[in-house]
Enzyme design. Structure first.
Site: not given
Lengths: 150, 301
Positions: B248, B253
């Protein structure tokens, strides 16, 4: 000491806040930031429902919005930030308390690196602190813009 | 002293490793049980102080799991010191939860896994779901007796990918979990997040775009197995046996997606590229693709 470098131009309000933080051992500084977070004043009623009067601080990871008023050369700052973002609320509260009531010149003289001087780099992390730097920069930009229109 | 798994949820039972998740009900009934430590890990460094699950300790990603100087995680001694100070033993069952749909909780779980902490689980739905269910929250400071967590060196070879690993991996499945705007190159960071830390925008060639939040159900927990299979196997084309790398912007994330692929869907070889876009988007001469299409593996000279 780097933390004292900006002494000469710092208004008393912000110097006091800085000293309050620096007097505490590092782990307790987070508690003080939380107190500031809880103290963030509600915005005046005239701002309710007027999101367009606010500017979003994009440097912050949470949705925080600020508004500046300049009246008779005196600055007033208002901010909103969600309860679930206490760190950002704390940053906003420090600036709201520290900048409100200053003259335009005093507020514009606040060093841009003030957030780095309050002893939170290790306790909060530089990346998070950059949100407060962005908030201060946006506040000063609004003050500059509003000084000429007031 | 491992605590039994949460077998109460039919949704969990469908996952490859049902024991990696616990429900709020299960956790609330076991708070304070010996051998169980609850850890809160949030994006906001002060959120824990505003109220946390009774008995939970805080582990902060920025200030505690990261090395303060080098862009890396703490070493074996640093991790042992940290966990000892939190009162966590090597054989404890650790349940992690946090804000933002467990992004940072998943990140912490991944770092615990780099050190081989065996029994580490997530609270499905994280902090928000716990609060939404009306479960207890306290500002009472947690006091746990200091432990002697052993010094175990971190093993980056299995779960973590470096930039050079990603270059060598090109041609194998890559999952980009950022927003569509970051993927196609119109932004370098998520909408509403500061533009920070990357000089170029776009994605790693051939990476499929599957934003992390697609794995999240309406109640904030993970989607059921069948829905996850539809997204990651049918749509993104992942197959058993594939070596997979997720990335990410800074790796938080993608830890969430890593958890889904590794523990919920059972892909064996899944790595998280934590350097992610802040490294790739600033590295000299690495290939980048802009636009909504994954793009081709560049020719190697």
């Amino acid at each position: 000491m780097i933390e004292r470098m900006t002494e000469t131009t710092l208004p008393a309000s912000l110097a006091e806040i800085r000293d309050e933080f620096l007097e505490l051992p590092e782990p307790e500084r987070l508690q003080l930031l939380l107190e500031f977070s809880n103290e963030l004043p509600a915005v005046p009623a005239r701002y309710e429902g007027h999101q367009e009067l606010f500017e979003q601080v994009l440097e912050c990871q949470s949705p925080v919005f600020i508004a500046i008023e300049v009246d008779d050369d005196r600055v007033a700052m208002f901010a909103t930030a969600p309860r679930e973002a206490p760190t950002t609320r704390g940053f906003a509260s420090i600036l709201v308390q520290g900048l409100s009531g200053l003259t335009v010149d005093e507020a514009l003289a606040v060093p841009d690196d003030y957030p780095d001087s309050i002893g939170l780099r290790r306790a909060v992390s530089p990346l998070r602190l950059s949100g407060m730097t962005g908030m201060l920069a946006r506040a000063k930009r609004q003050i500059r813009a509003k000084r000429h229109s007031s | 002293m491992t605590v039994e798994f949460d077998t109460s949820s039919p949704k969990f039972a469908e996952y490859a490793e049902p024991g990696r998740l616990v429900t709020g009900e299960w956790l609330e009934a076991r708070l304070g049980q010996p051998g169980l430590v609850v850890v809160e890990s949030d994006e906001d460094v002060l959120l824990y102080e505003t109220g946390h699950i009774p008995g939970a300790v805080k582990v902060d990603w920025h200030t505690e799991l990261n090395d303060p100087v080098v862009r890396d995680y703490v070493d074996g001694k640093g991790f042992a010191d940290l966990l000892s100070s939190k009162g966590i033993s090597r054989d404890d069952t650790v349940v992690i939860y946090g804000d933002k749909n467990n992004w940072w909780a998943a990140y912490a779980l991944w770092v615990f896994s780099l050190f081989g902490h065996e029994d580490v689980r997530l609270l499905d739905g994280g902090r928000d779901k716990w609060i939404a269910e009306g479960r207890p929250i306290t500002t009472e400071p947690t006091v746990r007796e200091r432990t002697k967590y052993p010094v175990v060196e971190r093993d980056d070879s299995v779960l973590r990918a470096y930039k050079d690993d990603v270059l060598a991996h090109l041609g194998n499945p890559l999952i980009d979990v950022r927003s569509p705007e970051e993927y196609n190159g119109s932004r370098t960071s998520a909408p509403a997040y500061p533009e920070e830390g990357a000089l170029r925008a776009g994605h790693i060639p051939t990476a499929k775009s599957v934003p992390w939040a697609r794995a999240v159900a309406e109640d904030g927990g993970f989607k059921p197995r069948a829905e996850l299979d539809a997204i990651y196997r049918e749509e993104a084309g992942l197959s058993d046996g594939d070596p997979i790398i997720a990335y990410c912007r800074i790796g938080e994330r993608s830890s969430h997606t890593w958890f889904v692929l590794k523990h919920l869907l059972g892909f064996e070889n899944v790595r998280n590229y934590d350097g992610s876009w802040t490294e790739w988007g600033s590295a000299v001469r690495v290939p980048i693709v802009t636009g909504d299409a994954p793009g081709e593996v560049p020719g190697r000279s």
